[in-house]
Design an enzyme around this catalytic site. Sequence first.
Site, PDB file in Angstrom:
ATOM      1  NE  ARG A 277     -43.211  32.895 112.936  1.00 49.02           N
ATOM      2  CZ  ARG A 277     -44.445  32.587 112.568  1.00 49.02           C
ATOM      3  NH1 ARG A 277     -45.110  33.365 111.727  1.00 49.02           N
ATOM      4  NH2 ARG A 277     -45.017  31.505 112.994  1.00 49.02           N
TER       5      ARG A 277
ATOM      6  CE  LYS B 226     -35.873  39.380 117.584  1.00 51.90           C
ATOM      7  NZ  LYS B 226     -35.116  39.095 116.349  1.00 51.90           N
TER       8      LYS B 226
ATOM      9  CB  CYS C  73     -62.927  11.817 140.074  1.00 48.61           C
ATOM     10  SG  CYS C  73     -61.478  11.064 139.307  1.00 48.61           S
TER      11      CYS C  73
ATOM     12  CB  CYS D 177     -61.547   9.295 143.255  1.00 51.72           C
ATOM     13  SG  CYS D 177     -60.779  10.929 143.085  1.00 51.72           S
TER      14      CYS D 177
ATOM     15  CG  HIS E  89     -59.414  14.422 141.966  1.00 45.97           C
ATOM     16  ND1 HIS E  89     -59.839  13.640 140.913  1.00 45.97           N
ATOM     17  CD2 HIS E  89     -59.825  15.689 141.672  1.00 45.97           C
ATOM     18  CE1 HIS E  89     -60.492  14.392 140.033  1.00 45.97           C
ATOM     19  NE2 HIS E  89     -60.487  15.650 140.469  1.00 45.97           N
TER      20      HIS E  89
ATOM     21  CG  ASN F 126     -53.135  12.707 126.039  1.00 40.48           C
ATOM     22  OD1 ASN F 126     -52.117  12.875 125.372  1.00 40.48           O
ATOM     23  ND2 ASN F 126     -54.137  11.933 125.628  1.00 40.48           N
TER      24      ASN F 126
ATOM     25  CB  SER G  43     -61.387  13.455 129.123  1.00 38.59           C
ATOM     26  OG  SER G  43     -60.867  12.162 129.332  1.00 38.59           O
TER      27      SER G  43
ATOM     28  CG  HIS H  67     -57.540  11.044 139.536  1.00 37.54           C
ATOM     29  ND1 HIS H  67     -58.228  10.938 140.720  1.00 37.54           N
ATOM     30  CD2 HIS H  67     -56.470  10.215 139.656  1.00 37.54           C
ATOM     31  CE1 HIS H  67     -57.611  10.073 141.510  1.00 37.54           C
ATOM     32  NE2 HIS H  67     -56.534   9.620 140.879  1.00 37.54           N
TER      33      HIS H  67
ATOM     34  CG  HIS I 291     -55.627   9.582 133.797  1.00 41.83           C
ATOM     35  ND1 HIS I 291     -56.041  10.897 133.913  1.00 41.83           N
ATOM     36  CD2 HIS I 291     -56.056   9.175 132.566  1.00 41.83           C
ATOM     37  CE1 HIS I 291     -56.693  11.258 132.818  1.00 41.83           C
ATOM     38  NE2 HIS I 291     -56.708  10.238 131.971  1.00 41.83           N
TER      39      HIS I 291
ATOM     40  CD  GLN J  52     -55.708   7.364 127.407  1.00 42.75           C
ATOM     41  OE1 GLN J  52     -56.213   6.522 126.671  1.00 42.75           O
ATOM     42  NE2 GLN J  52     -55.954   8.654 127.269  1.00 42.75           N
TER      43      GLN J  52
ATOM     44  CD  GLN K 196     -42.636  28.206 112.518  1.00 45.55           C
ATOM     45  OE1 GLN K 196     -43.592  28.014 113.254  1.00 45.55           O
ATOM     46  NE2 GLN K 196     -41.866  29.263 112.638  1.00 45.55           N
TER      47      GLN K 196
END
Lengths: 348, 348
Positions: free
Chosen positions: B26, B28, B50, B53, B113, B153, B161, B164, B166, B168, B323
Amino acid sequence: MLNFSEQPHKRKNLLTGEYILVSPHRSKRPWQGQVEDLAPDDRPQYDPKCYLCPGNARADGTRNPEYKDSFVFINDFSALLADTALDSFDEENLLIAETERGICKVISFSPRHDLTLPEMEVGEIAAVVDLWQREFGDLSKHEWIKYIQIFENKGSIMGCSNPHPHGQIWAQSSIPVEINKEEAQQLSYFKKNNRTLLQDYISLELKKDERIIVDNAHFVVVVPFWAAWPYETMIVSKRAVPSILEFTEEEKVDLAKTLQELTIRYDNIFATSFPYSAGMHQAPVNSGDQAGWHWHMHFYPPLLRSATVKKFMVGYEMLANPQRDITPEQAAATLKQQETVHYKSKKR
Amino acid sequence: MLNFSEQPHKRKNLLTGEYILVSPHRSKRPWQGQVEDLAPDDRPQYDPKCYLCPGNARADGTRNPEYKDSFVFINDFSALLADTALDSFDEENLLIAETERGICKVISFSPRHDLTLPEMEVGEIAAVVDLWQREFGDLSKHEWIKYIQIFENKGSIMGCSNPHPHGQIWAQSSIPVEINKEEAQQLSYFKKNNRTLLQDYISLELKKDERIIVDNAHFVVVVPFWAAWPYETMIVSKRAVPSILEFTEEEKVDLAKTLQELTIRYDNIFATSFPYSAGMHQAPVNSGDQAGWHWHMHFYPPLLRSATVKKFMVGYEMLANPQRDITPEQAAATLKQQETVHYKSKKR
Ligand SMILES: O=P(O)(O)O[C@H]1O[C@H](CO)[C@@H](O)[C@H](O)[C@H]1O
Ligand SMILES: O=P(O)(O)O[C@H]1O[C@H](CO)[C@@H](O)[C@H](O)[C@H]1O
């Protein structure tokens, strides 16, 4: 007593047996993250470049007919193919694979490029429901097909690659992960109680009336007690039937009305075309007993606090556990407050 | 024999016991769907607005110290709270919930940052690894904490969000869904073979050398045979240890090097700051036996075919089964081709 709107807690999803995490106190958190682009919502009724509009050519050169209600065809970029040979692979019981056969279809909901389900007439939506039923029946005639997934991705943020109102059907030779989970839960409940899990769940929800959004002759819409997405809902048939194949004409029209009302309420929350992935969960086919299966349709919409701020199911959620901020009860209250007239039709 | 690069097939994820669907043919397919906004990648070294910082004020008014390497604090909008009272709820065995206690922390990876992991020196990354180890040790001293999720993330499309650099840590009083799955699979393998599942899996991958990206003294990076995300990878320690707590000084430096090399390769694929959610899976703490657990770290990056076109895990994937289109072997080949010098440092 556990205070659902103040204390972080987890809730059990009866259909999967898995828990979701609820952090009700976190709603106050400021948002500095990604804001979604709103695709302009002023599409023409006909788009000469759209591969779903009547009369237009598709990827392989085929021309769509001048269809008048809904229209179905084999996906030109199917993820599954009907002619895949059966084969399997196993290396030291560590690398395990097998081929999968399937048929992928696309259903255009309307010849009109500019509409979406909540903007269509009940009769037009009923034609889509009819087609779903027919397709389910036809596909299940292939002995090798074991499961049929009917679904819709709506909105570009839900990976929908064309705004023309449409859905998909993927029919395949084995039972997918989520269906296995729901089958195990529903079957074990049925064996113990001789009633379907959703029958008893829906009765309790109707009695409590805290999360019910729509309640008509044949269907109920509820924000599940265990909803993971902010405005997640589930349509459940009042009759405990294993699939759409069992629906009578009256039930099909009622399903069309239910779909219309639910999606209008969604659009009205943020006065925007509300994105979601939605799909039916039904009993596997050609695999014997369908005991415990009760037709239902999940709606997983990503928007959280505005038309442009969505919930991200990312780091913690992917690695550990689904998590939500607003409670299912808060989401239900918002959905119940909405009018059942589409915000756009009032502007006209 | 099953042709992995031509035939649609499913592969078994050994760690969860669940299958993923692969549609190699798939690739293509044309793309008309959503294209991501690229956040401008020219941040200042210090951003006065920020909250991460050095020296800046956070939501509750606290001021960050003038920290020199990494820095950790309790999340001002924690999803879990340490003082939640134990409580549970059960209505007719249909509505089931219980409170969850936890501690959520934020770790700034650098005072700068404008940096990200692939742009940091090995010594600076090693300081982050040190802090992860210390935090894991400290958090597990709370008897009531049963599981500690360390994750990052990265990138706004992964719900991050604040740009900078980071990560968790969410530490909590019960075992999350994904960890339960991995525990069951790893434990049953260990009982049968008296070796960890990942030990044997990694040996086989090293022998085949088709999906290995990095192989140094103490760690291996592999595109898992069952990867769901286009460029998903997994770092596995060569020593079968249950958690980061066991890593020696030498192993920690090697982990820093591994993280640097992997994330540089990621950034180089599309010459962009490659978004992902990444996190370690480790044995639960304070819950007795850790048998079968083998430290590893998953990387789930969403990008598929360019810096702006990602894979959507939506309709079919949410309702039925994960998938993918390009095969894990194709992704591994692309990752192996990348240089280990960051594309930005070459521009300077
Ligand atoms: O970094 P934040 O703002 O805490 O939040 C981010 O990571 C969390 C943990 O994966 C998710 O629950 C949020 O949806 C996401 O936006
Ligand atoms: O076939 P489409 O609509 O382009 O594709 C969309 O739906 C599919 C099924 O949920 C997903 O696999 C794709 O990631 C998504 O973009």
